[in-house]
Design an enzyme around this catalytic site. Structure first.
Site, PDB file in Angstrom:
ATOM      1  CB  THR A  80      -0.906   0.008   1.257  1.00  0.00           C
ATOM      2  OG1 THR A  80      -1.404   1.339   1.465  1.00  0.00           O
ATOM      3  CG2 THR A  80      -0.165  -0.398   2.523  1.00  0.00           C
TER       4      THR A  80
ATOM      5  CD  GLU B 173      -2.192   5.170   4.765  1.00  0.00           C
ATOM      6  OE1 GLU B 173      -1.838   5.258   5.944  1.00  0.00           O
ATOM      7  OE2 GLU B 173      -2.642   6.132   4.126  1.00  0.00           O
TER       8      GLU B 173
ATOM      9  CE1 TYR C 255      -4.057  -1.759   5.890  1.00  0.00           C
ATOM     10  CE2 TYR C 255      -3.046   0.326   5.248  1.00  0.00           C
ATOM     11  CZ  TYR C 255      -3.642  -0.880   4.904  1.00  0.00           C
ATOM     12  OH  TYR C 255      -3.812  -1.205   3.579  1.00  0.00           O
TER      13      TYR C 255
ATOM     14  CE  LYS D  89      -2.232  -4.302   4.041  1.00  0.00           C
ATOM     15  NZ  LYS D  89      -2.570  -5.323   3.038  1.00  0.00           N
TER      16      LYS D  89
HETATM   17  P1  NAP Z   1     -11.656  -4.399   2.096  1.00  0.00           P
HETATM   18  O1  NAP Z   1     -12.791  -4.055   1.211  1.00  0.00           O
HETATM   19  O2  NAP Z   1     -11.630  -3.881   3.492  1.00  0.00           O
HETATM   20  O3  NAP Z   1     -11.566  -6.004   2.150  1.00  0.00           O
HETATM   21  C1  NAP Z   1     -10.736  -6.641   3.061  1.00  0.00           C
HETATM   22  C2  NAP Z   1     -11.002  -8.128   2.955  1.00  0.00           C
HETATM   23  O4  NAP Z   1     -10.152  -8.811   3.911  1.00  0.00           O
HETATM   24  C3  NAP Z   1     -12.434  -8.541   3.309  1.00  0.00           C
HETATM   25  O5  NAP Z   1     -12.804  -9.634   2.494  1.00  0.00           O
HETATM   26  C4  NAP Z   1     -12.294  -8.999   4.755  1.00  0.00           C
HETATM   27  O6  NAP Z   1     -13.287  -9.920   5.149  1.00  0.00           O
HETATM   28  C5  NAP Z   1     -10.953  -9.687   4.684  1.00  0.00           C
HETATM   29  N1  NAP Z   1     -10.321  -9.890   5.985  1.00  0.00           N
HETATM   30  C6  NAP Z   1     -10.073  -8.974   6.940  1.00  0.00           C
HETATM   31  N2  NAP Z   1      -9.436  -9.545   7.981  1.00  0.00           N
HETATM   32  C7  NAP Z   1      -9.295 -10.854   7.674  1.00  0.00           C
HETATM   33  C8  NAP Z   1      -8.735 -11.974   8.336  1.00  0.00           C
HETATM   34  N3  NAP Z   1      -8.187 -11.861   9.556  1.00  0.00           N
HETATM   35  N4  NAP Z   1      -8.762 -13.176   7.725  1.00  0.00           N
HETATM   36  C9  NAP Z   1      -9.328 -13.322   6.506  1.00  0.00           C
HETATM   37  N5  NAP Z   1      -9.888 -12.300   5.826  1.00  0.00           N
HETATM   38  C10 NAP Z   1      -9.868 -11.074   6.413  1.00  0.00           C
HETATM   39  O7  NAP Z   1     -10.258  -3.988   1.443  1.00  0.00           O
HETATM   40  P2  NAP Z   1      -9.933  -3.640  -0.103  1.00  0.00           P
HETATM   41  O8  NAP Z   1     -10.119  -2.191  -0.308  1.00  0.00           O
HETATM   42  O9  NAP Z   1     -10.586  -4.632  -0.981  1.00  0.00           O
HETATM   43  O10 NAP Z   1      -8.350  -3.881  -0.102  1.00  0.00           O
HETATM   44  C11 NAP Z   1      -7.795  -5.150  -0.424  1.00  0.00           C
HETATM   45  C12 NAP Z   1      -6.367  -5.208   0.089  1.00  0.00           C
HETATM   46  O11 NAP Z   1      -5.590  -4.188  -0.504  1.00  0.00           O
HETATM   47  C13 NAP Z   1      -6.212  -5.000   1.588  1.00  0.00           C
HETATM   48  O12 NAP Z   1      -5.140  -5.795   2.015  1.00  0.00           O
HETATM   49  C14 NAP Z   1      -5.848  -3.539   1.722  1.00  0.00           C
HETATM   50  O13 NAP Z   1      -5.119  -3.318   2.914  1.00  0.00           O
HETATM   51  C15 NAP Z   1      -5.004  -3.356   0.477  1.00  0.00           C
HETATM   52  N6  NAP Z   1      -5.003  -2.020  -0.111  1.00  0.00           N
HETATM   53  C16 NAP Z   1      -6.162  -1.389  -0.418  1.00  0.00           C
HETATM   54  C17 NAP Z   1      -6.145  -0.157  -1.044  1.00  0.00           C
HETATM   55  C18 NAP Z   1      -7.409   0.578  -1.408  1.00  0.00           C
HETATM   56  O14 NAP Z   1      -7.320   1.775  -1.658  1.00  0.00           O
HETATM   57  N7  NAP Z   1      -8.537  -0.092  -1.489  1.00  0.00           N
HETATM   58  C19 NAP Z   1      -4.904   0.420  -1.388  1.00  0.00           C
HETATM   59  C20 NAP Z   1      -3.738  -0.268  -1.083  1.00  0.00           C
HETATM   60  C21 NAP Z   1      -3.790  -1.498  -0.468  1.00  0.00           C
HETATM   61  P3  NAP Z   1     -14.721  -9.435   5.725  1.00  0.00           P
HETATM   62  O15 NAP Z   1     -15.576  -9.167   4.507  1.00  0.00           O
HETATM   63  O16 NAP Z   1     -15.133 -10.607   6.519  1.00  0.00           O
HETATM   64  O17 NAP Z   1     -14.468  -8.198   6.532  1.00  0.00           O
HETATM   65  N1  GDD Z   2     -12.348   7.390   6.534  1.00  0.00           N
HETATM   66  C1  GDD Z   2     -12.432   8.730   6.648  1.00  0.00           C
HETATM   67  N2  GDD Z   2     -13.575   9.283   7.160  1.00  0.00           N
HETATM   68  N3  GDD Z   2     -11.391   9.485   6.228  1.00  0.00           N
HETATM   69  C2  GDD Z   2     -11.520  10.827   6.317  1.00  0.00           C
HETATM   70  C3  GDD Z   2     -12.667  11.441   6.824  1.00  0.00           C
HETATM   71  C4  GDD Z   2     -13.740  10.633   7.276  1.00  0.00           C
HETATM   72  O1  GDD Z   2     -14.767  11.110   7.743  1.00  0.00           O
HETATM   73  N4  GDD Z   2     -12.499  12.779   6.754  1.00  0.00           N
HETATM   74  C5  GDD Z   2     -11.295  12.986   6.229  1.00  0.00           C
HETATM   75  N5  GDD Z   2     -10.691  11.814   5.975  1.00  0.00           N
HETATM   76  C6  GDD Z   2      -9.332  11.644   5.425  1.00  0.00           C
HETATM   77  C7  GDD Z   2      -8.426  10.720   6.243  1.00  0.00           C
HETATM   78  O2  GDD Z   2      -7.921  11.392   7.392  1.00  0.00           O
HETATM   79  C8  GDD Z   2      -7.369  10.395   5.198  1.00  0.00           C
HETATM   80  O3  GDD Z   2      -6.416  11.428   5.141  1.00  0.00           O
HETATM   81  C9  GDD Z   2      -8.162  10.402   3.877  1.00  0.00           C
HETATM   82  O4  GDD Z   2      -9.413  11.029   4.164  1.00  0.00           O
HETATM   83  C10 GDD Z   2      -8.435   9.029   3.272  1.00  0.00           C
HETATM   84  O5  GDD Z   2      -9.002   8.201   4.261  1.00  0.00           O
HETATM   85  P1  GDD Z   2      -9.593   6.758   3.911  1.00  0.00           P
HETATM   86  O6  GDD Z   2     -10.554   6.841   2.801  1.00  0.00           O
HETATM   87  O7  GDD Z   2     -10.033   6.143   5.198  1.00  0.00           O
HETATM   88  O8  GDD Z   2      -8.340   5.974   3.296  1.00  0.00           O
HETATM   89  P2  GDD Z   2      -6.806   5.876   3.722  1.00  0.00           P
HETATM   90  O9  GDD Z   2      -6.021   6.680   2.741  1.00  0.00           O
HETATM   91  O10 GDD Z   2      -6.607   6.146   5.159  1.00  0.00           O
HETATM   92  O11 GDD Z   2      -6.527   4.323   3.519  1.00  0.00           O
HETATM   93  C11 GDD Z   2      -7.005   3.653   2.352  1.00  0.00           C
HETATM   94  O12 GDD Z   2      -6.021   3.718   1.341  1.00  0.00           O
HETATM   95  C12 GDD Z   2      -4.793   3.049   1.627  1.00  0.00           C
HETATM   96  C13 GDD Z   2      -3.859   3.256   0.427  1.00  0.00           C
HETATM   97  O13 GDD Z   2      -3.234   4.500   0.511  1.00  0.00           O
HETATM   98  C14 GDD Z   2      -7.323   2.209   2.731  1.00  0.00           C
HETATM   99  O14 GDD Z   2      -7.960   1.573   1.642  1.00  0.00           O
HETATM  100  C15 GDD Z   2      -6.061   1.435   3.069  1.00  0.00           C
HETATM  101  O15 GDD Z   2      -6.385   0.047   3.232  1.00  0.00           O
HETATM  102  C16 GDD Z   2      -5.074   1.577   1.889  1.00  0.00           C
HETATM  103  O16 GDD Z   2      -3.873   0.893   2.183  1.00  0.00           O
END
Ligand code: NAP
Ligand code: GDD
Length: 383
Positions: A133, A135, A157, A161
């Site tokens: 990620t 992050e 987190y 990671k």
């Molecule tokens: P998400 O929607 O939160 O999905 C996370 C998945 O992981 C869900 O299926 C959840 O199951 C499962 N899970 C959580 N804890 C688990 C455990 N202990 N054992 C087995 N399964 C578990 O996340 P996403 O946005 O699809 O992201 C997918 C991956 O990419 C994650 O690893 C995230 O950290 C990473 N990532 C995401 C982003 C982004 O912007 N979306 C960016 C960079 C990296 P439940 O449905 O049961 O909760």
């Molecule tokens: N969730 C949330 N809720 N975020 C907020 C809010 C709010 O009400 N208001 C402002 N933010 C700001 C957070 O402080 C952060 O700076 C930004 O919005 C994005 O927050 P999120 O959407 O929660 O995502 P993230 O960037 O912290 O993390 C996501 O992206 C990562 C990749 O850069 C997640 O998907 C992580 O799993 C992933 O690794």
């Protein structure tokens, strides 16, 4: 023979899009699903097949990243050609509340998968994708961030990671595993979890337009994110595992936007202009102008009169409970390596992403409002 993939986190946003993408490519997909008190398969219900169907291409297994024995058994039974480790406790703010669990699932969980593949003698067969990620860059040391930019994680987190990233690199180097990291910047979609900022905004704007909610409270409006569409990003995951050599890739759009501007874009999708006033915890956004034709087209004529009465009202406020103890202020990625080596290009820009999410949430919230008004049988759990 079909290729076999195992997706952990198949019930999540990325897992659902990736499962559909791989099934369309002819894969047999196995998915790891946590046991929960409800089905929790909404995102993949359209792909689900009854266990009695012959030659299924989607098979779910109960499991958890914190359970080594279970992971080893499932990997042994399914003998996957490709493992996509997408499962994680993925919410940055929540990781401050559950740091130990986050380290266990997001850090050690990666080790459990790598070690299972090694112990089962699957190294020559199985390729591994680790969901790393942006992050990891946290307090950014370089702008834009690329594969060589030093990491500086800013949350439990991101620290978990970081372990997942390096243990993947270490197993690649130590045991010649085909194990790669995708360093993905934020990617969103109509399937995005409701507590991530983009989905929180598109849901709230839809509900405000329909008269279901008066105002939305946000955290830090000034942070900047490089947002892409999850559909584009799962294509990159697949491409990474098709390379002859394993490696690590940044996946990003190269454009960064504040939360404040994302809010403006979401309101603009329904023909509404908002104006921000005040500072820090006293900052608010006020409804300033409606393009009636666009509002009717996007939301519907029936909602216009009530909405017009709200001109001048505050629709966005700030609540410090959403601030993070340590914030990641700016993310912007340089995906040159992915573009050059994988031939990967995103199809969606931010405007198309916001449109996709808004159209979906307006439809969804209309359905919710209809059900609430008794348009459908309302279940009463206590009768
Ligand atoms: P998400 O929607 O939160 O999905 C996370 C998945 O992981 C869900 O299926 C959840 O199951 C499962 N899970 C959580 N804890 C688990 C455990 N202990 N054992 C087995 N399964 C578990 O996340 P996403 O946005 O699809 O992201 C997918 C991956 O990419 C994650 O690893 C995230 O950290 C990473 N990532 C995401 C982003 C982004 O912007 N979306 C960016 C960079 C990296 P439940 O449905 O049961 O909760
Ligand atoms: N969730 C949330 N809720 N975020 C907020 C809010 C709010 O009400 N208001 C402002 N933010 C700001 C957070 O402080 C952060 O700076 C930004 O919005 C994005 O927050 P999120 O959407 O929660 O995502 P993230 O960037 O912290 O993390 C996501 O992206 C990562 C990749 O850069 C997640 O998907 C992580 O799993 C992933 O690794």
């Amino acid at each position: 023979m079909s290729k076999v993939a195992l997706i952990t986190g198949i019930t999540g946003q990325d897992g659902a899009y990736l499962a559909e993408y791989l099934i369309k490519k002819g894969y047999v997909v196995h998915g790891l699903k946590r046991r929960s008190s409800m089905f929790n398969t909404d995102r993949i219900d359209h792909l689900y097949q009854d266990p009695h169907v012959e030659n299924r291409n989607l098979i779910l297994h109960y499991g958890d990243l914190t359970d080594s024995l279970n992971l080893t058994r499932i990997i042994g039974e399914t003998q996957p050609d490709e493992i996509y480790n997408l499962a994680a406790m993925s919410h940055v703010k929540v990781s401050f509340d559950t740091p130990e669990y986050t380290a266990n699932a997001d850090g050690l969980g990666v080790l459990r998968i790598l070690e299972a593949v090694r112990l089962l003698n699957l190294i020559p067969k199985t390729r591994i994708y680790q969901a790393s990620t942006s992050e990891l860059y946290g307090l950014v040391q370089e702008v834009p961030q690329k594969e060589t930019t030093p990491f500086y994680p800013r949350s439990p987190y991101a620290v978990a990671k970081l372990y997942g990233y390096w243990i993947t690199v270490n197993y690649r180097e130590a045991y010649k595993m085909h194990a790669s990291n995708g360093i993905l910047f934020n990617h969103e979609s109509p399937l995005r979890g409701e507590t991530f900022v983009t989905r929180k905004v598109t849901r709230a704007v839809s509900r405000i337009a329909l008269g279901m909610q008066k105002k939305v409270y946000m955290g830090n409006l000034s942070s900047k994110r490089d947002w892409g569409h999850a559909k584009d990003y799962v294509r990159a995951m697949y491409a990474i595992l098709q390379q002859d050599e394993p490696s690590d890739y940044v996946i990003a759009t190269g454009i960064t936007t504040t939360i404040r501007d994302f809010l403006k874009m979401a309101f603009a999708e329904i023909g509404v202009e908002i104006v921000f006033k005040g500072e820090h915890v006293n900052e608010v956004a006020v409804l300033n102008y409606i393009d009636e034709r666009m509002f009717i087209e996007r939301v519907g004529e029936a909602y216009l009169d009530n909405f017009k009465k709200r001109i001048g009202d505050e629709v966005v406020g700030v609540d410090p409970q959403y601030f993070r103890p340590t914030e990641v202020d700016l993310l912007i990625g340089d995906a040159t390596k992915a573009r050059t080596c994988l031939g990967w290009e995103p199809k969606y820009d931010l405007a198309a992403l916001v449109e996709d999410m808004m159209l979906n949430d307006i439809k969804l919230m209309k359905k919710e409002s209809y059900l609430r008004k008794g348009g459908y049988e309302i279940l009463n759990y206590f009768e």
